[in-house]
Structure formats: C-alpha cells, structure tokens
Design a protein around this motif. Structure first.
Motif, PDB file in Angstrom:
ATOM      1  N   VAL A   1     102.431  73.437  85.270  1.00 21.18           N
ATOM      2  CA  VAL A   1     101.551  73.133  86.407  1.00 21.18           C
ATOM      3  C   VAL A   1     100.151  73.737  86.215  1.00 21.18           C
ATOM      4  O   VAL A   1      99.139  73.060  86.422  1.00 21.18           O
ATOM      5  CB  VAL A   1     102.169  73.664  87.728  1.00 21.18           C
ATOM      6  CG1 VAL A   1     101.190  73.501  88.885  1.00 21.18           C
ATOM      7  CG2 VAL A   1     103.476  72.956  88.037  1.00 21.18           C
ATOM      8  N   ASP A   2     100.078  74.999  85.807  1.00 18.45           N
ATOM      9  CA  ASP A   2      98.761  75.649  85.692  1.00 18.45           C
ATOM     10  C   ASP A   2      97.870  74.947  84.669  1.00 18.45           C
ATOM     11  O   ASP A   2      96.666  74.816  84.871  1.00 18.45           O
ATOM     12  CB  ASP A   2      98.924  77.129  85.320  1.00 18.45           C
ATOM     13  CG  ASP A   2      99.485  77.939  86.470  1.00 18.45           C
ATOM     14  OD1 ASP A   2      99.145  77.640  87.633  1.00 18.45           O
ATOM     15  OD2 ASP A   2     100.287  78.861  86.218  1.00 18.45           O
TER      16      ASP A   2
ATOM     17  N   GLU B   1     109.857  68.922  91.471  1.00 18.59           N
ATOM     18  CA  GLU B   1     108.476  69.029  91.966  1.00 18.59           C
ATOM     19  C   GLU B   1     107.930  67.695  92.461  1.00 18.59           C
ATOM     20  O   GLU B   1     106.925  67.657  93.174  1.00 18.59           O
ATOM     21  CB  GLU B   1     107.569  69.613  90.882  1.00 18.59           C
ATOM     22  CG  GLU B   1     108.147  70.903  90.335  1.00 18.59           C
ATOM     23  CD  GLU B   1     107.177  71.793  89.585  1.00 18.59           C
ATOM     24  OE1 GLU B   1     105.967  71.615  89.723  1.00 18.59           O
ATOM     25  OE2 GLU B   1     107.671  72.684  88.872  1.00 18.59           O
TER      26      GLU B   1
ATOM     27  N   ALA C   1     106.851  81.335  84.725  1.00 18.64           N
ATOM     28  CA  ALA C   1     106.889  82.615  85.429  1.00 18.64           C
ATOM     29  C   ALA C   1     107.916  83.602  84.855  1.00 18.64           C
ATOM     30  O   ALA C   1     107.558  84.743  84.540  1.00 18.64           O
ATOM     31  CB  ALA C   1     107.148  82.371  86.915  1.00 18.64           C
TER      32      ALA C   1
ATOM     33  N   PHE D   1     106.872  87.011  83.060  1.00 22.27           N
ATOM     34  CA  PHE D   1     107.114  88.299  83.723  1.00 22.27           C
ATOM     35  C   PHE D   1     107.976  89.207  82.838  1.00 22.27           C
ATOM     36  O   PHE D   1     107.709  90.400  82.697  1.00 22.27           O
ATOM     37  CB  PHE D   1     107.819  88.096  85.068  1.00 22.27           C
ATOM     38  CG  PHE D   1     106.990  87.413  86.131  1.00 22.27           C
ATOM     39  CD1 PHE D   1     105.602  87.519  86.151  1.00 22.27           C
ATOM     40  CD2 PHE D   1     107.603  86.672  87.148  1.00 22.27           C
ATOM     41  CE1 PHE D   1     104.839  86.898  87.146  1.00 22.27           C
ATOM     42  CE2 PHE D   1     106.851  86.054  88.143  1.00 22.27           C
ATOM     43  CZ  PHE D   1     105.468  86.162  88.138  1.00 22.27           C
TER      44      PHE D   1
ATOM     45  N   PRO E   1     101.431  89.186  86.867  1.00 21.84           N
ATOM     46  CA  PRO E   1     100.518  88.554  87.827  1.00 21.84           C
ATOM     47  C   PRO E   1     101.261  87.688  88.844  1.00 21.84           C
ATOM     48  O   PRO E   1     101.731  86.600  88.520  1.00 21.84           O
ATOM     49  CB  PRO E   1      99.616  87.696  86.932  1.00 21.84           C
ATOM     50  CG  PRO E   1     100.444  87.403  85.711  1.00 21.84           C
ATOM     51  CD  PRO E   1     101.467  88.478  85.577  1.00 21.84           C
ATOM     52  N   LEU E   2     101.355  88.171  90.063  1.00 24.78           N
ATOM     53  CA  LEU E   2     102.068  87.437  91.122  1.00 24.78           C
ATOM     54  C   LEU E   2     101.042  86.666  91.947  1.00 24.78           C
ATOM     55  O   LEU E   2     100.112  87.256  92.508  1.00 24.78           O
ATOM     56  CB  LEU E   2     102.806  88.462  91.994  1.00 24.78           C
ATOM     57  CG  LEU E   2     103.799  87.949  93.016  1.00 24.78           C
ATOM     58  CD1 LEU E   2     104.977  87.234  92.347  1.00 24.78           C
ATOM     59  CD2 LEU E   2     104.320  89.120  93.860  1.00 24.78           C
TER      60      LEU E   2
ATOM     61  N   GLN F   1     106.476  82.325  97.766  1.00 18.29           N
ATOM     62  CA  GLN F   1     106.833  80.946  97.436  1.00 18.29           C
ATOM     63  C   GLN F   1     108.297  80.929  96.981  1.00 18.29           C
ATOM     64  O   GLN F   1     108.763  81.867  96.328  1.00 18.29           O
ATOM     65  CB  GLN F   1     105.941  80.399  96.307  1.00 18.29           C
ATOM     66  CG  GLN F   1     104.453  80.421  96.622  1.00 18.29           C
ATOM     67  CD  GLN F   1     103.819  81.791  96.375  1.00 18.29           C
ATOM     68  OE1 GLN F   1     104.434  82.702  95.843  1.00 18.29           O
ATOM     69  NE2 GLN F   1     102.572  81.927  96.787  1.00 18.29           N
TER      70      GLN F   1
ATOM     71  N   ARG G   1     111.441  79.068  94.952  1.00 21.25           N
ATOM     72  CA  ARG G   1     111.894  78.116  93.943  1.00 21.25           C
ATOM     73  C   ARG G   1     113.417  78.187  93.881  1.00 21.25           C
ATOM     74  O   ARG G   1     114.016  79.216  94.202  1.00 21.25           O
ATOM     75  CB  ARG G   1     111.321  78.462  92.549  1.00 21.25           C
ATOM     76  CG  ARG G   1     109.796  78.358  92.448  1.00 21.25           C
ATOM     77  CD  ARG G   1     109.347  76.916  92.554  1.00 21.25           C
ATOM     78  NE  ARG G   1     107.917  76.742  92.408  1.00 21.25           N
ATOM     79  CZ  ARG G   1     107.057  76.669  93.433  1.00 21.25           C
ATOM     80  NH1 ARG G   1     107.471  76.810  94.682  1.00 21.25           N
ATOM     81  NH2 ARG G   1     105.768  76.456  93.210  1.00 21.25           N
TER      82      ARG G   1
ATOM     83  N   ARG H   1      97.506  80.098  92.901  1.00 22.95           N
ATOM     84  CA  ARG H   1      97.360  78.787  92.250  1.00 22.95           C
ATOM     85  C   ARG H   1      96.825  77.799  93.279  1.00 22.95           C
ATOM     86  O   ARG H   1      97.269  77.806  94.431  1.00 22.95           O
ATOM     87  CB  ARG H   1      98.745  78.371  91.769  1.00 22.95           C
ATOM     88  CG  ARG H   1      98.855  76.975  91.239  1.00 22.95           C
ATOM     89  CD  ARG H   1     100.303  76.597  90.965  1.00 22.95           C
ATOM     90  NE  ARG H   1     100.806  77.177  89.741  1.00 22.95           N
ATOM     91  CZ  ARG H   1     102.090  77.120  89.361  1.00 22.95           C
ATOM     92  NH1 ARG H   1     102.998  76.537  90.136  1.00 22.95           N
ATOM     93  NH2 ARG H   1     102.490  77.653  88.227  1.00 22.95           N
TER      94      ARG H   1
ATOM     95  N   TYR I   1     110.385  74.575  96.841  1.00 22.44           N
ATOM     96  CA  TYR I   1     111.151  73.452  96.301  1.00 22.44           C
ATOM     97  C   TYR I   1     112.618  73.732  96.597  1.00 22.44           C
ATOM     98  O   TYR I   1     113.084  74.865  96.459  1.00 22.44           O
ATOM     99  CB  TYR I   1     110.990  73.331  94.782  1.00 22.44           C
ATOM    100  CG  TYR I   1     109.577  73.062  94.292  1.00 22.44           C
ATOM    101  CD1 TYR I   1     108.770  72.112  94.917  1.00 22.44           C
ATOM    102  CD2 TYR I   1     109.065  73.742  93.200  1.00 22.44           C
ATOM    103  CE1 TYR I   1     107.490  71.857  94.456  1.00 22.44           C
ATOM    104  CE2 TYR I   1     107.787  73.484  92.727  1.00 22.44           C
ATOM    105  CZ  TYR I   1     106.999  72.547  93.370  1.00 22.44           C
ATOM    106  OH  TYR I   1     105.733  72.299  92.911  1.00 22.44           O
TER     107      TYR I   1
HETATM  108  P1  TYD Z   1     106.319  78.309  87.171  1.00 22.28           P
HETATM  109  O1  TYD Z   1     107.241  78.949  86.222  1.00 22.28           O
HETATM  110  O2  TYD Z   1     104.939  77.962  86.718  1.00 22.28           O
HETATM  111  O3  TYD Z   1     107.070  77.026  87.731  1.00 22.28           O
HETATM  112  P2  TYD Z   1     106.620  75.953  88.877  1.00 22.28           P
HETATM  113  O4  TYD Z   1     106.460  74.729  88.081  1.00 22.28           O
HETATM  114  O5  TYD Z   1     107.734  75.947  89.842  1.00 22.28           O
HETATM  115  O6  TYD Z   1     105.354  76.359  89.501  1.00 22.28           O
HETATM  116  O7  TYD Z   1     106.159  79.239  88.453  1.00 22.28           O
HETATM  117  C1  TYD Z   1     107.257  79.604  89.258  1.00 22.28           C
HETATM  118  C2  TYD Z   1     106.713  80.290  90.482  1.00 22.28           C
HETATM  119  O8  TYD Z   1     106.064  81.522  90.092  1.00 22.28           O
HETATM  120  C3  TYD Z   1     105.641  79.483  91.196  1.00 22.28           C
HETATM  121  O9  TYD Z   1     105.772  79.673  92.610  1.00 22.28           O
HETATM  122  C4  TYD Z   1     104.342  80.079  90.705  1.00 22.28           C
HETATM  123  C5  TYD Z   1     104.683  81.528  90.476  1.00 22.28           C
HETATM  124  N1  TYD Z   1     103.930  82.178  89.398  1.00 22.28           N
HETATM  125  C6  TYD Z   1     103.308  83.416  89.612  1.00 22.28           C
HETATM  126  O10 TYD Z   1     103.373  83.992  90.715  1.00 22.28           O
HETATM  127  N2  TYD Z   1     102.615  83.988  88.584  1.00 22.28           N
HETATM  128  C7  TYD Z   1     102.519  83.395  87.364  1.00 22.28           C
HETATM  129  O11 TYD Z   1     101.845  83.982  86.455  1.00 22.28           O
HETATM  130  C8  TYD Z   1     103.166  82.148  87.141  1.00 22.28           C
HETATM  131  C9  TYD Z   1     103.100  81.440  85.816  1.00 22.28           C
HETATM  132  C10 TYD Z   1     103.870  81.573  88.191  1.00 22.28           C
END
Ligand code: TYD
Ligand code: NAD
Length: 343
Positions: free
Chosen positions: A88-89, A128, A189, A193, A204-205, A211, A213, A272, A279
C-alpha cells in the motif's frame, strides 16, 4: 497429473504456496513465473530449487507472448496468480506499476487462459478491496477500495469475473487477509517491526496505532487456496481470514515482549494517507467448503518472529540493498519528527 503456473512464485505467499504444493502433491509440477521485481527473490525458493518438479522462468505477466510460451512449454492446465505489486505505501508513492501488473497483468493472464482453454484460473485477491469496514465483509458486499493498491486489486477481481461471465473461463478467487510467516519482504508491518526490533531500531507505528487488521498464517492461506482450487466450482470468490482481528498497537507489543525488547523502541509517526481503520472478513463461505485456520494469532506471530530470528541471512541481505533508499523515503522524515509512545 496437474501442471500449475505459479505467477509471483518468488514472492512471499507464492513461494510458500509452491513449497506447500510440492510437498502435498508428489505428482504435480509447478512452473514458477516471476518478474523478480524488488520483492521477488530466488532465496525464497532456495530450499526447493533442486526439486525437478519445480521450474523457474523469469518473466512479466504483462508479456502476452512470454506467458503463452511458458504455458505451452510446461503444458500448464491451471494458473494461480500471486504476481502483484503488493504494498500500500508504495502505491501511495507511485501507482504506475500497480495498474500495469495488477490490472493489465491479470487481464493478460485471463486472455491466455481463455485462448489455451485452461482448466482453471485462480486469482489471489485481498480483503482490502472491501475498503474500511464496520462489520466483517461478505463476498457479495460492494467493493469500495480506498488505496491505489486496493483499487488495482479490485479491478483485477472485476476482470476475473468478467472473463468467467463473458467468456466462460473457469475462474475462482480467494480474498485473503493480512498474511504473515517466513519470507515476507520487510516492508510489510510485521517483518518490518520484527527485524527492526532485532536490530534495536525504532518501530514506526502509524498514527494512533488503533487500526485493526485480521492476521492469517501463510500456510493456512495456502491450504485455503488449495481447497478452493480442488473443491470450488468456477465463478466463485471466497474470503480467507485468520479470525484474528487485532489493533496494530497490540501486534507491536507482542513482538517486543516475545523478543524481550524495550517498549521505548516504538515511535509514533505520521499516519499513512487514507489509512483504512479496519479490515475484517466473514468466513462462513470458506468454512462451509471445509477450511478453517489452524493457527491462533499468538501461534502465527510467534512462529513468524522465531523464523526471522533464525534467518537473519535472508533479511539482512534485503535490508542492505534497494531497501535502504525506500526506507529513507518512507520513514526518514517521519522518524525525525516522531515521538516515543507507551505501548
Ligand atoms: P501493512 O503490512 O502495510 O498491511 P496493510 O496492507 O494492511 O496496510 O500494514 C499493516 C498495518 O500496520 C496497517 O494498519 C499499517 C500499519 N503500519 C504501521 O503502523 N507502520 C508501518 O511501518 C507499516 C508498514 C504499517
Ligand atoms: P510479494 O510482493 O511478496 O510478491 C509478489 C511477487 O510478484 C514478487 O515475487 C514479484 O517479483 C512478482 N511480480 C510483481 N510484478 C510482476 C509481474 N508484472 N510479472 C511477474 N511477476 C511479478 O507479495 P505477496 O505478499 O506474496 O502477495 C502475493 C499475492 O497475494 C498478491 O496478489 C497480493 O495482492 C495478495 N495478498 C497478499 C496479502 C499479504 O498480506 N501479503 C494478503 C492478501 C492478498
């Protein structure tokens, strides 16, 4: 005999699926077809590379000629399409490759499946595409994707359905939730982490960390795809979830506790853009087909953490390459402006 084309088989879930199928079906052949983008990695297939039932072809799913040649060469009867731009990012930074691979690539594979009269085209999709939900999404719910990644994946699903309805291509779809396990690129994530914690670097949260998942272990995901391939009739889509909804802040806390790392490693950083709050998937349909996740959330996360702890060779190589530039772009400024947060 079944001959499968596994597109994206050098990525996270595709490589786990290839390993799982080789073990479960001694009579099958698996032709991995992968472009080897930044996320594709032959190390993911290293332990099964000597198995003569698996082949590897480097190629783009948007390349119609190469796709057809590979399908003919390996007498493929079934395509399982894992190939995608998946983060996504990155889709927020630049969506171009997402549209090419996730939309045009899916269409290119569907055309080939139609022309060669394949037995099955299976699309790997995601929760998603339903967007931010207030209750678990059913397969018949409207698709309201909100990120460029999710919009490109939803477009792929719509095209799959169109080829089933219009051209009678025997398609199926699985829509998986957030998947974790060995060989996941450390931009997502959990591996980000875990590997940062192992290196004593900040975690980095995004935003308030609340949120939600749904977390799924990768072999459970693979079992569901296997079941749908073999048991579902064409034209169907199935949700695949771990039944493990958790807030990000809880995930971070378990990772730090398991690795015995201090909670002040967690940094609250700028959120983000367009971040979906939740989800969640309704699982009645896939349960009725005879599947349920084998891993609890704690088991899934612990097994994942232990794998990264024991396989630093795998992720340290990645983190020293292109990853550094991406990390600086995505997190450099965010971390400089961040604050510590108690978890
Ligand atoms: P991610 O693994 O990118 O999956 P999704 O496609 O569900 O966004 O991220 C999972 C969750 O973690 C999402 O709510 C975003 C959050 N996140 C952070 O807080 N910090 C981070 O550095 C990343 C990559 C994700
Ligand atoms: P990944 O990024 O680890 O792997 C994707 C693979 O596709 C890589 O090996 C890459 O080289 C390959 N690829 C990319 N573009 C290609 C192209 N044009 N032609 C050929 N190969 C190409 O992704 P992943 O996490 O393993 O996800 C696999 C699939 O599962 C994706 O379709 C994704 O949308 C879906 N999915 C992922 C999750 C998750 O949590 N990771 C959850 C639900 C669904």
């Amino acid at each position: 005999m079944k001959n499968l084309l596994v597109t994206g088989g050098a990525g996270f879930i595709g490589s786990n699926f290839t390993r799982y199928m080789l073990k479960k079906y001694p009579q099958y052949t698996l032709a991995v077809y992968d472009k080897l983008t930044y996320a594709g990695n032959l190390d993911n297939l290293r332990d099964i590379a000597a198995d003569a039932r698996m082949t590897f072809t480097q190629g783009d799913i948007c390349d119609a000629d190469a796709v057809r040649a590979t399908l003919r060469k390996y007498r493929v009867d079934t395509i399982v399409n894992f190939a995608a731009e998946s983060h996504v990012d990155r889709s927020i930074l630049d969506a171009d490759a997402f549209l090419r691979t996730n939309v045009i690539g899916t269409y290119t594979l569907l055309e080939a499946a139609k022309e060669l009269g394949l037995e099955r085209f299976h699309q790997i999709s995601t929760d998603e595409i339903y967007g931010w939900v207030t209750k678990p999404a059913h397969e018949t719910d409207p698709l309201i994707p909100r990120s460029p990644y999710a919009a490109s994946k939803a477009s792929g699903d719509l095209m799959v359905n169109a080829y089933y309805v219009t051209h009678g291509v025997p398609t199926t779809i699985t829509r998986g939730s957030n998947t974790i396990g060995p060989y996941q690129y450390p931009e997502k994530a959990v591996p980000l982490f875990v590997t940062n914690a192992l290196e004593n670097k900040p975690l980095p949260l995004y935003g308030d960390g609340k949120q939600v998942r749904d977390w799924l272990y990768v072999t459970d995901h693979c079992e569901a795809v296997d079941l749908v391939l073999h048991r579902s009739k064409p034209g169907e889509a199935y949700n695949v979830g771990g039944d493990n909804e958790r807030e990000n802040v809880e995930v971070v806390k378990i990772i730090l506790d398991t690795l015995d790392k201090p909670s002040d490693l967690v940094r609250r950083v700028a959120d983000r853009s367009g971040h979906d709050r939740r989800y969640a998937l309704a699982l009645e349909k896939i349960r009725a087909l005879g599947w349920q996740p084998r891993h609890s959330f704690e088991q899934a996360l612990t097994e994942t953490i232990r794998w990264y702890e024991s396989n630093a060779w795998w992720w340290q190589k990645i983190k020293s390459g292109e990853y550094r530039e991406y990390y600086e772009m995505q997190y450099g400024e965010r971390l400089r402006m961040s604050e510590a947060v108690a978890v």
